[in-house]
Design a protein around this motif. Structure first.
Motif, PDB file in Angstrom:
ATOM      1  N   TRP A  51      38.149  40.269  48.115  1.00  0.00           N
ATOM      2  CA  TRP A  51      37.956  39.504  46.879  1.00  0.00           C
ATOM      3  C   TRP A  51      36.730  38.596  46.930  1.00  0.00           C
ATOM      4  O   TRP A  51      36.047  38.421  45.936  1.00  0.00           O
ATOM      5  CB  TRP A  51      39.209  38.707  46.546  1.00  0.00           C
ATOM      6  CG  TRP A  51      39.106  38.018  45.211  1.00  0.00           C
ATOM      7  CD1 TRP A  51      39.113  36.687  44.979  1.00  0.00           C
ATOM      8  CD2 TRP A  51      38.956  38.650  43.939  1.00  0.00           C
ATOM      9  NE1 TRP A  51      38.982  36.433  43.641  1.00  0.00           N
ATOM     10  CE2 TRP A  51      38.883  37.632  42.975  1.00  0.00           C
ATOM     11  CE3 TRP A  51      38.862  39.971  43.517  1.00  0.00           C
ATOM     12  CZ2 TRP A  51      38.723  37.895  41.611  1.00  0.00           C
ATOM     13  CZ3 TRP A  51      38.718  40.237  42.158  1.00  0.00           C
ATOM     14  CH2 TRP A  51      38.654  39.204  41.218  1.00  0.00           C
ATOM     15  N   TRP A  52      36.431  38.037  48.068  1.00  0.00           N
ATOM     16  CA  TRP A  52      35.246  37.178  48.193  1.00  0.00           C
ATOM     17  C   TRP A  52      33.983  37.967  47.837  1.00  0.00           C
ATOM     18  O   TRP A  52      33.046  37.429  47.262  1.00  0.00           O
ATOM     19  CB  TRP A  52      35.150  36.591  49.598  1.00  0.00           C
ATOM     20  CG  TRP A  52      35.049  37.639  50.664  1.00  0.00           C
ATOM     21  CD1 TRP A  52      36.074  38.251  51.320  1.00  0.00           C
ATOM     22  CD2 TRP A  52      33.856  38.239  51.171  1.00  0.00           C
ATOM     23  NE1 TRP A  52      35.611  39.189  52.206  1.00  0.00           N
ATOM     24  CE2 TRP A  52      34.230  39.208  52.138  1.00  0.00           C
ATOM     25  CE3 TRP A  52      32.502  38.065  50.923  1.00  0.00           C
ATOM     26  CZ2 TRP A  52      33.320  39.974  52.836  1.00  0.00           C
ATOM     27  CZ3 TRP A  52      31.590  38.833  51.623  1.00  0.00           C
ATOM     28  CH2 TRP A  52      31.999  39.786  52.563  1.00  0.00           C
ATOM     29  N   ARG A  53      33.957  39.258  48.155  1.00  0.00           N
ATOM     30  CA  ARG A  53      32.794  40.096  47.847  1.00  0.00           C
ATOM     31  C   ARG A  53      32.883  40.609  46.413  1.00  0.00           C
ATOM     32  O   ARG A  53      31.884  40.686  45.702  1.00  0.00           O
ATOM     33  CB  ARG A  53      32.743  41.265  48.826  1.00  0.00           C
ATOM     34  CG  ARG A  53      31.558  42.164  48.640  1.00  0.00           C
ATOM     35  CD  ARG A  53      31.446  43.265  49.694  1.00  0.00           C
ATOM     36  NE  ARG A  53      32.721  43.922  49.970  1.00  0.00           N
ATOM     37  CZ  ARG A  53      33.239  44.081  51.173  1.00  0.00           C
ATOM     38  NH1 ARG A  53      32.601  43.648  52.241  1.00  0.00           N
ATOM     39  NH2 ARG A  53      34.388  44.693  51.338  1.00  0.00           N
ATOM     40  N   VAL A  54      34.085  40.923  45.958  1.00  0.00           N
ATOM     41  CA  VAL A  54      34.279  41.489  44.621  1.00  0.00           C
ATOM     42  C   VAL A  54      33.917  40.484  43.545  1.00  0.00           C
ATOM     43  O   VAL A  54      33.196  40.809  42.603  1.00  0.00           O
ATOM     44  CB  VAL A  54      35.744  41.961  44.435  1.00  0.00           C
ATOM     45  CG1 VAL A  54      35.994  42.424  43.014  1.00  0.00           C
ATOM     46  CG2 VAL A  54      36.075  43.060  45.421  1.00  0.00           C
ATOM     47  N   ARG A  55      34.414  39.250  43.673  1.00  0.00           N
ATOM     48  CA  ARG A  55      34.152  38.270  42.615  1.00  0.00           C
ATOM     49  C   ARG A  55      32.677  37.908  42.513  1.00  0.00           C
ATOM     50  O   ARG A  55      32.218  37.468  41.473  1.00  0.00           O
ATOM     51  CB  ARG A  55      35.015  37.031  42.800  1.00  0.00           C
ATOM     52  CG  ARG A  55      34.640  36.201  43.982  1.00  0.00           C
ATOM     53  CD  ARG A  55      35.482  34.964  44.075  1.00  0.00           C
ATOM     54  NE  ARG A  55      35.104  34.242  45.273  1.00  0.00           N
ATOM     55  CZ  ARG A  55      35.887  33.460  45.940  1.00  0.00           C
ATOM     56  NH1 ARG A  55      37.096  33.244  45.518  1.00  0.00           N
ATOM     57  NH2 ARG A  55      35.461  32.863  47.021  1.00  0.00           N
ATOM     58  N   GLY A  56      31.919  38.144  43.581  1.00  0.00           N
ATOM     59  CA  GLY A  56      30.479  37.896  43.539  1.00  0.00           C
ATOM     60  C   GLY A  56      29.683  39.106  43.090  1.00  0.00           C
ATOM     61  O   GLY A  56      28.471  39.021  42.900  1.00  0.00           O
ATOM     62  N   ALA A  57      30.358  40.230  42.900  1.00  0.00           N
ATOM     63  CA  ALA A  57      29.671  41.462  42.476  1.00  0.00           C
ATOM     64  C   ALA A  57      29.206  41.322  41.035  1.00  0.00           C
ATOM     65  O   ALA A  57      29.743  40.530  40.259  1.00  0.00           O
ATOM     66  CB  ALA A  57      30.599  42.655  42.612  1.00  0.00           C
ATOM     67  N   GLU A  58      28.226  42.128  40.694  1.00  0.00           N
ATOM     68  CA  GLU A  58      27.686  42.111  39.337  1.00  0.00           C
ATOM     69  C   GLU A  58      28.765  42.492  38.320  1.00  0.00           C
ATOM     70  O   GLU A  58      28.847  41.924  37.245  1.00  0.00           O
ATOM     71  CB  GLU A  58      26.512  43.090  39.242  1.00  0.00           C
ATOM     72  CG  GLU A  58      25.766  43.034  37.933  1.00  0.00           C
ATOM     73  CD  GLU A  58      24.553  43.923  37.963  1.00  0.00           C
ATOM     74  OE1 GLU A  58      24.377  44.678  37.003  1.00  0.00           O
ATOM     75  OE2 GLU A  58      23.781  43.855  38.943  1.00  0.00           O
ATOM     76  N   ASP A  59      29.594  43.477  38.653  1.00  0.00           N
ATOM     77  CA  ASP A  59      30.657  43.928  37.765  1.00  0.00           C
ATOM     78  C   ASP A  59      31.936  44.155  38.582  1.00  0.00           C
ATOM     79  O   ASP A  59      32.168  45.247  39.097  1.00  0.00           O
ATOM     80  CB  ASP A  59      30.227  45.221  37.060  1.00  0.00           C
ATOM     81  CG  ASP A  59      31.189  45.644  35.971  1.00  0.00           C
ATOM     82  OD1 ASP A  59      32.238  44.978  35.797  1.00  0.00           O
ATOM     83  OD2 ASP A  59      30.900  46.639  35.285  1.00  0.00           O
ATOM     84  N   PRO A  60      32.791  43.137  38.691  1.00  0.00           N
ATOM     85  CA  PRO A  60      34.015  43.272  39.486  1.00  0.00           C
ATOM     86  C   PRO A  60      34.937  44.392  38.999  1.00  0.00           C
ATOM     87  O   PRO A  60      35.625  45.026  39.786  1.00  0.00           O
ATOM     88  CB  PRO A  60      34.699  41.916  39.341  1.00  0.00           C
ATOM     89  CG  PRO A  60      33.632  40.975  38.924  1.00  0.00           C
ATOM     90  CD  PRO A  60      32.636  41.783  38.162  1.00  0.00           C
ATOM     91  N   VAL A  61      34.924  44.660  37.688  1.00  0.00           N
ATOM     92  CA  VAL A  61      35.771  45.720  37.143  1.00  0.00           C
ATOM     93  C   VAL A  61      35.300  47.078  37.658  1.00  0.00           C
ATOM     94  O   VAL A  61      36.108  47.901  38.087  1.00  0.00           O
ATOM     95  CB  VAL A  61      35.763  45.686  35.598  1.00  0.00           C
ATOM     96  CG1 VAL A  61      36.557  46.840  35.023  1.00  0.00           C
ATOM     97  CG2 VAL A  61      36.308  44.354  35.107  1.00  0.00           C
ATOM     98  N   ALA A  64      36.366  47.479  41.200  1.00  0.00           N
ATOM     99  CA  ALA A  64      37.783  47.833  41.333  1.00  0.00           C
ATOM    100  C   ALA A  64      38.013  49.302  40.975  1.00  0.00           C
ATOM    101  O   ALA A  64      38.779  49.998  41.647  1.00  0.00           O
ATOM    102  CB  ALA A  64      38.635  46.932  40.441  1.00  0.00           C
ATOM    103  N   HIS A  65      37.337  49.782  39.940  1.00  0.00           N
ATOM    104  CA  HIS A  65      37.474  51.198  39.573  1.00  0.00           C
ATOM    105  C   HIS A  65      36.911  52.099  40.664  1.00  0.00           C
ATOM    106  O   HIS A  65      37.468  53.165  40.938  1.00  0.00           O
ATOM    107  CB  HIS A  65      36.800  51.480  38.232  1.00  0.00           C
ATOM    108  CG  HIS A  65      37.640  51.081  37.068  1.00  0.00           C
ATOM    109  ND1 HIS A  65      38.688  51.827  36.605  1.00  0.00           N
ATOM    110  CD2 HIS A  65      37.602  49.985  36.287  1.00  0.00           C
ATOM    111  CE1 HIS A  65      39.252  51.221  35.589  1.00  0.00           C
ATOM    112  NE2 HIS A  65      38.614  50.094  35.378  1.00  0.00           N
ATOM    113  N   GLY A  66      35.840  51.674  41.286  1.00  0.00           N
ATOM    114  CA  GLY A  66      35.276  52.440  42.402  1.00  0.00           C
ATOM    115  C   GLY A  66      36.250  52.519  43.565  1.00  0.00           C
ATOM    116  O   GLY A  66      36.420  53.578  44.185  1.00  0.00           O
ATOM    117  N   VAL A  67      36.915  51.405  43.856  1.00  0.00           N
ATOM    118  CA  VAL A  67      37.915  51.382  44.929  1.00  0.00           C
ATOM    119  C   VAL A  67      39.071  52.316  44.565  1.00  0.00           C
ATOM    120  O   VAL A  67      39.565  53.071  45.405  1.00  0.00           O
ATOM    121  CB  VAL A  67      38.430  49.940  45.173  1.00  0.00           C
ATOM    122  CG1 VAL A  67      39.638  49.929  46.087  1.00  0.00           C
ATOM    123  CG2 VAL A  67      37.321  49.081  45.753  1.00  0.00           C
TER     124      VAL A  67
END
Length: 177
Positions: A51-61, A64-67
């Protein structure tokens, strides 16, 4: 009871907002409600761990879809021998035409290879570009186009009823000569 951290609160908000969309895509990928729930849980567990990396991503959604897609493809590669797909689904809701169409679509999607199914879901349900789909799946754009073409052709063959050959008296007379 321990207080909820800001990190957990942000993740909870994300889950509440995005779970329905993740579930819908997981259902299209797996064609099974139970497998879709498992896939979403697996994906959300992985997203929470990073989550620390996801929330800083350009597009967290998109992250998550990629995961979710990667978890689906990974699971398909190492399918347990204890899981046995059912040949036919129970005829519980066949009276509802929307349910019947959904079941037909799920059955048709289940005939596709996992990567082809992922291409169809990303390109046509999520309306992603060829480049975005290729990036999410780690394949070339040419492979996305090729797989999409073959998968859609296969789905049309499964979903569209084949018309009976038209025979007029004139054609029948020519055939007998």
């Amino acid at each position: 009871m321990r207080p909820i951290s800001p990190r957990d609160a942000q993740f909870s908000e994300f889950v509440v907002a995005r779970s329905p969309q993740l579930y819908r895509n997981a259902l299209l990928l797996t064609t099974s409600p139970d497998a879709a729930e498992d896939l979403v849980q697996t994906a959300l567990a992985k997203v929470y761990a990073a989550w620390w990396r996801v929330r800083g991503a350009e597009d967290p959604v998109a992250y998550a879809h990629g995961v979710l897609i990667k978890a689906f493809l990974s699971e398909r590669r190492r399918r347990s021998s204890t899981e046995v797909p059912v040949a036919e689904t129970p005829d519980v809701a066949a009276r509802d035409p929307d349910v019947a169409e959904r079941l037909a679509l799920m059955a048709a999607l289940a005939t596709l290879a996992p990567v082809d199914r992922a291409v169809v879901v990303l390109r046509h349900w999520e309306d992603r570009t060829v480049a975005q789909t290729a990036d999410a799946l780690g394949i070339t754009e040419a492979a996305v186009k090729n797989r999409s073409l073959r998968a859609l052709r296969s789905l049309r063959g499964v979903l569209e009823p084949r018309p009976a050959p038209v025979t007029t008296p004139e054609i029948a007379q020519r055939r007998t000569r």
